[in-house]
Design an enzyme around this catalytic site. Structure first.
Site, PDB file in Angstrom:
ATOM      1  N   HIS A 146      -6.357  -6.369  -1.256  1.00  0.00           N
ATOM      2  CA  HIS A 146      -5.353  -5.309  -1.109  1.00  0.00           C
ATOM      3  C   HIS A 146      -4.258  -5.823  -0.188  1.00  0.00           C
ATOM      4  CE1 HIS A 146      -3.826  -1.179  -0.890  1.00  0.00           C
ATOM      5  NE2 HIS A 146      -3.809  -1.264   0.419  1.00  0.00           N
ATOM      6  N   SER A 203       0.839  -1.196   0.000  1.00  0.00           N
ATOM      7  CA  SER A 203       0.000   0.000   0.000  1.00  0.00           C
ATOM      8  C   SER A 203       0.880   1.254   0.000  1.00  0.00           C
ATOM      9  CB  SER A 203      -0.944  -0.051   1.202  1.00  0.00           C
ATOM     10  OG  SER A 203      -2.026   0.806   1.022  1.00  0.00           O
ATOM     11  N   ASP A 218      -7.828  -3.738  -7.234  1.00  0.00           N
ATOM     12  CA  ASP A 218      -7.386  -3.504  -5.855  1.00  0.00           C
ATOM     13  C   ASP A 218      -8.514  -2.859  -5.038  1.00  0.00           C
ATOM     14  OD1 ASP A 218      -4.539  -2.972  -4.176  1.00  0.00           O
ATOM     15  OD2 ASP A 218      -6.195  -1.638  -3.686  1.00  0.00           O
TER      16      ASP A 218
END
Ligand SMILES: *[C@@H]1O[C@H](CO)[C@@H](O)[C@H](O)[C@H]1NC(C)=O
Ligand SMILES: *[C@@H]1O[C@H](CO)[C@@H](O)[C@H](O)[C@H]1NC(C)=O
Ligand SMILES: *[C@@H]1O[C@H](CO)[C@@H](O)[C@H](O)[C@H]1NC(C)=O
Ligand SMILES: *[C@@H]1O[C@H](CO)[C@@H](O)[C@H](O)[C@H]1NC(C)=O
Ligand SMILES: *[C@@H]1O[C@H](CO)[C@@H](O)[C@H](O)[C@H]1NC(C)=O
Length: 424
Positions: A368, A205, A301
């Site tokens: 994710h 991330s 995502d």
């Protein structure tokens, strides 16, 4: 705003009990019984294979405070280091934690009172059931015995800002991500990273973006004969219009770049022709990266769909709330938006095919961050491409294994291995 929601966190470590020497016998018997039960449980539940919590202590960089390497609230930054062993004792994996960004002074001030902006409230994470951080050779065959570092994220700008500002109450808010990154790497060098024979910089991330931003400068810290690579997980953020036709994610990055003075780490080549905000997008950055990199991302995502494609929940499109929440709730019009989003990702990644030594795994599962959870990294329900798990493909890429490491999935919902149990 949306960037600060739902920080990415693993389970905090629970206190472990210490065994007293006086009662060693009884305790040993009890411990043996518990162990047998745990083993039985582990055998009975394949998704939670092994599970004695693994505490890896948190180290605070108090010495770096005088160099200005501090969290948003001025406290010392931290990391967790688990020493490698055996054939992994000179191999180092450095993982940069993620957790969104803060791009206004108010957001950053508030974040300074949370574990993502201060070490006052931070708890160590467990390296158990943690994918690429796991020390079980069956679950993590390529990296289990490496030195593994989990670098805590407390600056709010992907380890890349360098300035400070005054909050309304007169206190200082520190934007020192770049100094934190440098101070952590310097300390790790002294702890053995300097003698590494191989090193891997990873993150997911906002930490995946940090990995992309720092990949070449990380690599430049080592002699040429050291094998240095980077693995960016869920960090391939793209510049697209949202469903209401606005470039709202671009605007968030624009505020971030200005507020936190993110400039030092941006690629010089990009800055000669484009503005700094555009140069914060991975599609631009990867053009100039020379270090071998692996890009792991879903084309759908889940976090990007929430932050970037459908960030606006105040509009009339209530149906997007349930679609953002779970892709199974999206209707055909919405799926078309998502497919277009994926198409942009796939197009921007075309340059990777021409890059020698690079790899990619672009699945179509609604998820994710796939490296740091056992369930996605390497489990019976892991996403698979060509019948290979992420651990297989990344391991093969890392060992330098020839062809077949650049894999792009077909459009949702074609991949039957996409489990609804994955982390979103
Ligand atoms: C690196 O290796 C050399 C030679 O074995 C040793 O003297 C030195 O202390 C090591 N440095 C670190 C940071 O481990
Ligand atoms: C959110 O939606 C409202 C209503 O449709 C609109 O007025 C506003 O500009 C949108 N904001 C963003 C950031 O897209
Ligand atoms: C899907 O939902 C959106 C948002 O509510 C709506 O505008 C659109 O008409 C719907 N499409 C279909 C095919 O039902
Ligand atoms: C995505 O790309 C594919 C292949 O180029 C194309 O067939 C499809 O229409 C595109 N989808 C959208 C929604 O743009
Ligand atoms: C997929 O891999 C598993 C184990 O790695 C193997 O048992 C299975 O036969 C493979 N399936 C196909 C279709 O190749």
């Amino acid at each position: 705003m949306a960037g600060t929601t739902e920080p990415l966190l693993l389970t905090p470590t629970k206190q472990r009990h210490r065994r007293s020497g006086y009662f060693a016998w009884g305790w040993k018997l009890a411990a043996a019984a518990v162990l047998v039960m745990l083993l039985l449980l582990a055998v009975a539940s394949p998704l939670h294979h092994h599970s004695l919590p693994e505490t890896v202590e948190l180290t605070l960089l108090t010495g770096a405070v005088e160099k200005g390497a501090v969290c948003l609230d001025g406290t010392a930054p931290g990391y967790q280091l688990q020493r490698g062993s055996g054939s992994g004792s000179k191999s180092w994996l450095v993982h940069l934690e993620g957790g969104g960004w803060c791009s206004t002074l108010e957001e950053c001030f508030n974040r300074g009172m949370s574990p993502l902006g201060s070490s006052n409230s931070v708890e160590p994470i467990q390296f158990t059931d943690a994918g690429i951080l796991d020390s079980d050779p069956e679950l993590n065959p390529d990296f289990y015995n490496w030195n593994k570092v989990y670098v805590r994220y407390c600056d709010g700008a992907s380890f890349s800002g360098d300035t400070e500002a005054r909050a309304q109450d007169g206190s200082t808010v520190y934007f020192r991500g770049l100094r934190i990154y440098e101070a952590v790497i310097d300390e790790l060098m002294e702890k053995g990273l300097a003698n590494a024979t191989q090193a891997l910089l990873t993150g997911c991330s906002a930490g995946g973006l940090a990995t992309i931003l720092h990949c070449d400068d990380f690599s430049a810290k080592f002699p040429r004969d050291v094998s240095v690579k980077c693995l960016a997980d869920a960090g391939f953020f793209i510049d697209v219009k949202d469903i209401s036709g606005q470039r709202s994610f671009w605007s968030q990055y624009d505020r971030l770049v200005r507020l936190q003075n993110v400039s030092e780490v941006l690629p010089k080549e990009c800055l000669t022709s484009k503005n700094p905000t555009e140069c914060l997008f991975p599609a631009e950055i990867i053009k100039s990266i020379r270090t071998p990199m692996f890009i792991l991302n879903s084309g759908y995502d889940s976090k990007q769909i929430r932050l970037n494609l459908a960030p606006n929940t105040s509009g009339p499109d209530n149906a997007w709330l349930s679609c953002r929440d779970n892709i199974r709730n999206c209707n055909s019009t919405q799926i078309e938006f998502l497919d277009e989003f994926r198409n942009t990702t796939v197009n921007e990644l075309k340059v990777v095919y021409d890059k020698k030594g690079w790899g990619m795994f672009i699945d179509s599962c609604f998820t994710h961050c796939q490296t740091i959870y056992g369930i996605s990294w390497n489990s019976p329900v892991s996403p698979r491409l060509g019948n290979k798990t992420i651990a297989d493909v990344v391991g093969n890429w890392h060992r330098g294994g020839g062809q077949g490491v650049k894999e792009i999935d077909c459009e949702y919902p074609c991949n039957p291995t996409c489990s609804s149990l994955l982390h979103t």
